[in-house]
Write a protein that holds these residues in place. Structure first.
Motif, mmCIF file in Angstrom:
data_model
loop_
_atom_site.group_PDB
_atom_site.id
_atom_site.type_symbol
_atom_site.label_atom_id
_atom_site.label_comp_id
_atom_site.label_asym_id
_atom_site.label_seq_id
_atom_site.Cartn_x
_atom_site.Cartn_y
_atom_site.Cartn_z
ATOM 1 N N GLU A 287 38.403 209.426 -2.583
ATOM 2 C CA GLU A 287 37.895 208.698 -1.421
ATOM 3 C C GLU A 287 38.354 209.332 -0.098
ATOM 4 N N LYS A 288 39.436 210.095 -0.148
ATOM 5 C CA LYS A 288 39.898 210.779 1.075
ATOM 6 C C LYS A 288 38.976 211.929 1.486
ATOM 7 N N LEU A 289 38.033 212.333 0.593
ATOM 8 C CA LEU A 289 37.085 213.404 0.910
ATOM 9 C C LEU A 289 35.941 212.914 1.788
ATOM 10 N N VAL A 290 35.832 211.611 1.954
ATOM 11 C CA VAL A 290 34.726 210.999 2.710
ATOM 12 C C VAL A 290 35.280 210.464 4.033
ATOM 13 N N GLU A 324 35.076 203.331 -11.940
ATOM 14 C CA GLU A 324 34.015 204.340 -11.991
ATOM 15 C C GLU A 324 33.105 204.217 -10.775
ATOM 16 N N GLY A 325 32.901 202.984 -10.298
ATOM 17 C CA GLY A 325 32.067 202.788 -9.110
ATOM 18 C C GLY A 325 32.664 203.472 -7.883
ATOM 19 N N ARG A 326 33.973 203.482 -7.774
ATOM 20 C CA ARG A 326 34.629 204.158 -6.637
ATOM 21 C C ARG A 326 34.336 205.667 -6.685
ATOM 22 N N MET A 327 34.422 206.271 -7.861
ATOM 23 C CA MET A 327 34.137 207.709 -8.003
ATOM 24 C C MET A 327 32.672 208.021 -7.726
ATOM 25 N N HIS A 328 31.787 207.142 -8.208
ATOM 26 C CA HIS A 328 30.357 207.373 -7.987
ATOM 27 C C HIS A 328 30.014 207.312 -6.499
ATOM 28 N N ALA A 329 30.680 206.448 -5.755
ATOM 29 C CA ALA A 329 30.417 206.336 -4.313
ATOM 30 C C ALA A 329 30.779 207.641 -3.602
ATOM 31 N N VAL A 330 31.915 208.270 -4.003
ATOM 32 C CA VAL A 330 32.308 209.553 -3.412
ATOM 33 C C VAL A 330 31.306 210.640 -3.796
ATOM 34 N N GLU A 331 30.884 210.618 -5.054
ATOM 35 C CA GLU A 331 29.925 211.620 -5.538
ATOM 36 C C GLU A 331 28.608 211.514 -4.776
#
Length: 409
Positions: A287-290, A324-331
């Motif tokens: 999430e720090k990448l966004v 998994e939803g947190r990772m998908h949001a970053v993706e």
């Protein structure tokens, strides 16, 4: 010669008693004086008085039967009638007549009472028969059976009726009991057959449950145990002496399986709990990448994070959607940044956007010149019409310039 108010003795020793019908010979006395003769027969009179008094008391205070009472009365009456005593024999006869009336009255009362008791006994027995015939159709086997036994005891305590009536009612009563016993016997025979069938079915279920108890195919075996439990309930109860033992074996086999599964699942849950902590840490790192500022660096960092993610393994099922939803949001954010970059650097798209913008700019310039010319010529109507067309072309031009700006030009 000697005499008293009720008798006398003549010179020959003959003893007489005075009665309403005249003097009657009582007997002859030769052994002593006339006074002794009178005293002897007077004592016999007193004996009759005492005997009558005792009989009166027995009739009044005991359940002496009318037959026995009349026999006793007639015995005393005969002695009075034979004049073998000196005294008021008429008074004794009167007492005996009254006593006879009393006995006859008692006889009639007892006859009426006996008839009343017979009617009551008949009504009671008819009521017992009616209840027994109703109970014969009952399916409350224990309660109805106990009640029928109580009715038999009640029947035995009731007086007998005349033979014909008593036999008819007893036949109905006995038939009702027999019908109930026959139905109850048939019911329990069928129940025994059902329980034997249930025992056979449950023996098979127990055998399968015991065979499955060592399985490690957790999902399929647990599902099969649920099916076996449903079959167990549907089978009904076996005989009491078998049911508890079969159930203990059946439940024991399940307990062995589920205990083993529980241990494995407990270890798995602990492992998955640790996995969840690791994945939550990776999601936080991602999430720090966004927002994406350096697409290439963000893409490389996310790829590294994702490789570590895949290596971790499963997490608890109920926690999976959130992490998994947190990772998908970053993706998705990185994908959108890639799409924006592609649109900005695509030469063909840029050329098309530039060409469209140039065409629209030429059209707008041309329309403006035509509007100026029309106004100069005084043709305001044409100028207004062309102005409306210019508004539409200008809007398209503004939109095209915005798109071209996205390509960096």
């Amino acid at each position: 010669m000697s005499s008293d108010p009720w008798g006398r003795v003549d010179e020959t020793g003959t003893v007489y008693v005075r009665t309403a019908e005249g003097e009657q010979v009582v007997g002859s006395w030769q052994a002593g004086s006339p006074e002794e003769a009178l005293a002897y027969f007077e004592r016999k009179y007193e004996g009759l008085v005492v005997e009558i008094g005792l009989l009166e008391k027995r009739v009044r205070t005991t359940d002496l039967s009318a037959k026995d009472a009349m026999t006793a009365i007639e015995h005393i009456r005969q002695q009075v009638a034979e004049h073998h005593a000196v005294g008021d024999l008429a008074a004794l006869a009167t007492r005996l007549d009254k006593l006879t009336e009393t006995v006859e009255s008692r006889r009639e009362e007892r006859k009426i009472q006996k008839a009343k008791q017979a009617d009551e006994a008949r009504s009671a027995k008819e009521a017992l028969v009616t209840e027994a015939e109703e109970l014969a159709q009952s399916e409350q086997w224990r309660a109805a059976g106990e009640r029928l036994r109580a009715l038999v005891d009640t029947w035995k305590g009731l007086p007998r009726l005349d033979r014909k009536s008593d036999d008819e009612l007893w036949h109905r009563f006995s038939h009702a009991r027999s019908a109930f016993s026959k139905r109850r016997k048939a019911h329990f025979a069928a129940l025994d057959a059902q329980r034997e069938d249930a025992r056979k079915i449950k023996e098979k279920l127990v055998a399968e449950a015991e065979a499955l108890s060592g399985s490690s195919d957790w999902g399929a075996t647990a599902a099969r145990y649920r099916e076996l439990m449903a079959d167990w309930k549907a089978a009904g109860r076996a005989q009491r002496e078998h049911e508890d033992d079969l159930w203990n074996r059946f439940r024991g086999a399940q307990d062995v399986f589920f205990a083993a599964r529980g241990e494995v699942f407990a270890e798995r849950d602990a492992e998955q709990g640790e996995n969840l902590k690791l994945k939550e840490e990776l999601a936080t790192e991602a999430e720090k990448l966004v927002p994406v500022t350096d697409l290439k660096a963000a893409r490389a960092a996310f790829r590294s994070i994702n490789e570590r993610w895949e290596a971790i393994g499963h997490v608890p099922r109920d926690a999976r959607p959130k992490v998994e939803g947190r990772m998908h949001a970053v993706e998705r954010a990185i994908q959108e940044a890639e799409e924006a970059e592609w649109r900005r650097t695509n030469p063909e798209a840029r050329a098309r956007a530039a060409g469209l913008t140039g065409q629209l700019q030429d059209a707008v310039d041309k329309l403006r010149k035509q509007i100026d010319a029309a106004r100069a010529a005084g043709n305001d109507a044409k100028a207004d019409k062309l102005s409306k067309e210019l508004e539409g072309r200008q809007a398209l031009l503004d939109q095209a310039l915005k798109g071209l700006h996205e390509f960096g030009g």
